[in-house]
Write an enzyme that holds these catalytic residues in place. Structure first.
Site, PDB file in Angstrom:
ATOM      1  N   GLU A 101       0.890  -1.176   0.000  1.00  0.00           N
ATOM      2  CA  GLU A 101       0.000   0.000   0.000  1.00  0.00           C
ATOM      3  C   GLU A 101       0.918   1.212   0.000  1.00  0.00           C
ATOM      4  OE1 GLU A 101      -3.353   0.252   0.042  1.00  0.00           O
ATOM      5  OE2 GLU A 101      -3.827  -1.871   0.101  1.00  0.00           O
ATOM      6  N   CYS A 145      -2.226   9.471   2.652  1.00  0.00           N
ATOM      7  CA  CYS A 145      -1.784   8.896   1.374  1.00  0.00           C
ATOM      8  C   CYS A 145      -2.730   9.210   0.233  1.00  0.00           C
ATOM      9  CB  CYS A 145      -1.612   7.387   1.514  1.00  0.00           C
ATOM     10  SG  CYS A 145      -3.106   6.575   2.081  1.00  0.00           S
TER      11      CYS A 145
END
Ligand code: NAD
Length: 455
Positions: free
Chosen positions: A209, A243
């Protein structure tokens, strides 16, 4: 540091079969939920100490979101664990086919500092639900939260089931020397490559990720007021250290000035006219990160904000205009409360600009026009995103969350997490009541008969 005995203990515990029992998994998730609830205030305090997160942000983005993920997982787990019967082709007459989800075994979860509790525990929920053991390596940059995570986990789970290994890069590297059955990594693109290389030695499967520059497009027909508010919310939450935060903005030339007026108003409404004196504005995680962000403030023209407090490591919500892809701020993920704004006239120009860069983790487009929305979706590859919103897709358990290309490999959340931490074992159950002859090479006209089916 040597983690071989811990990994060995976990392997033995996994082989005992305990973690595969559905009641064991449910009980573990219930214990985790109880411990999070019991430590709510301690978590809020630790997140305040590490990042000056407000109670609102701490609860919504680190605590509440996990409680919801556990609730959803507990509700659906009984159906997820069942073997799935699938179709069987006519060529396999007499047999039935099943897919059995089975746990990998001992998993390693490495997490970053920006949502230090949530990003360590969300993958753990999937690991436990799927029947695995886990070792978590949380971030060294948020020591209070990592310490509390370690305390919470050791108070509810034996180390042979779930353990926390606190430490920095060396700890991570020592762990990567071990042979895990699955590695789940959340962090930067650069470290993601190190993780995949280490995993390759043992052919360990990975989820990565990662991050990247996530674009946000505001088209000329967008609802400007709503767009401004939702973009300000998604960008400045956690001081831009998210993010999936919109990294930069492409706004249509015709509405740019109007949009910026609304954006300034929305930012002031969310964080007051003087965010640096707002005690609830998240700070930048370290001096090194602060200095990197501060250096961007001389890119283009500061149009909103631009003030900093070096001692408190805070930066005002800031908008930079007159920006191009050549500016330093456009070279890498920003990860801070600074929004560079570029303007456009033709959608095709934007698409080309984005294509020249690695696939983003997220993309947001604000437009009322379905053909504009479709044009963006059909022509740009990205991990996931929203139409007329930012960041919100991440919080739905029905939407698997992850990147593509440079922004990551694999996905999780909801059933996606269970799938990520499970191997799908495919099994064909054959009848012994008869035995079709033409599968064997010694049958007369066998090939001719087979060609009737395999054509
Ligand atoms: P990072 O990659 O520097 O660190 C992540 C973890 O890896 C930490 O636990 C760290 O100790 C460890 N680590 C660092 N260097 C290592 C090395 N050489 N070998 C082995 N382990 C190492 O990331 P970060 O600065 O903590 O987090 C910010 C990054 O994470 C941003 O790029 C952001 O986009 C990304 N991120 C992605 C997601 C997502 O869900 N896709 C979520 C949050 C953050």
């Amino acid at each position: 540091m040597d983690y071989s005995s811990l990994v060995l203990k976990q392997k033995q515990f996994f082989l005992s079969g305990k973690t595969k029992e559905i009641d064991f998994r449910k009980e573990a998730l219930q214990k985790l939920r109880g411990a999070i609830k019991n430590n709510e205030q301690q978590l809020i305090d630790a997140l305040k100490a590490d990042l000056n997160k407000s109670e609102f942000e701490a609860y919504t983005t680190e605590i509440g979101i996990l409680l919801e993920e556990i609730r959803f997982t507990l509700k659906h787990l009984p159906s997820w664990v069942k073997p799935q019967k699938v179709k069987t082709p006519i060529t396999h007459i007499g047999s039935t086919s099943y897919v059995y989800p089975e746990p990998y075994g001992v998993t390693l979860i490495i997490s970053p500092w920006n949502y230090p509790f949530q990003l360590a525990v969300a993958p753990l929920i999937g690991a436990i639900a799927a029947g695995n053991c886990a070792i978590i390596k949380p971030s060294e940059l948020t020591p209070k939260t990592s310490q509390l995570l370690s305390l919470i986990i050791s108070s509810i789970f034996p180390r042979e089931f779930v353990a926390v290994a606190e430490g920095d890069v060396e700890t991570s590297q020592a762990l990567l020397n071990e042979n895990f059955d699955y590695i789940f990594f959340t962090g930067s693109v650069q470290v993601g490559k190190v993780i995949m290389e280490a995993a390759a030695k043992n052919l360990t499967p990975v989820t990565l990720e990662l991050g990247g520059k996530s674009p946000c497009i505001v088209h000329e027909d967008a609802n400007i007021k709503i767009a401004a508010k939702r973009i300000a919310w998604g960008k400045f939450m956690n001081a831009g250290q998210t993010c999936v935060a919109p990294d930069y903005l492409y706004v249509h030339k015709r509405i740019k000035e109007d949009f910026l007026l609304h954006f300034k108003k929305a930012t002031e409404e969310l964080y007051s006219e003087n965010p640096l004196s707002n005690p609830n504005f998240t700070r930048i995680v370290s001096e090194r990160h602060f200095n990197r962000l501060q250096s961007f403030l001389n890119n283009g023209t500061v149009t909103i904000g631009g003030n900093v407090n070096k001692e408190g490591l805070t930066i005002e919500p800031t908008v930079l205009t007159n920006i191009s892809w050549d500016d330093p701020i456009m070279q890498d993920e920003i990860f801070g409360p600074i929004l560079p704004v570029m303007e456009y006239e033709q959608l095709s120009d934007i698409i080309e600009g984005i294509h020249n860069h690695p696939n983003p983790l997220a993309l947001y487009v604000f437009s009322e026009n379905e053909s504009i929305q479709k044009e963006v979706l059909n022509n740009i590859s990205f991990g996931g995103g929203c139409i007329n919103d930012t960041v919100y897709h991440l919080a739905s358990p029905y939407l698997p969350f992850g990147g593509v290309g440079n922004s990551g490999i694999g996905s999780y959340h909801g059933k996606g997490s269970f799938n990520t931490f499970s191997h799908n074992k495919s099994v064909l159950k054959q009848t012994t009541k008869f035995d079709l002859p033409f599968r064997y090479p010694n049958v007369k006209d066998g090939l001719k008969k087979i060609k009737l089916f395999l054509k």
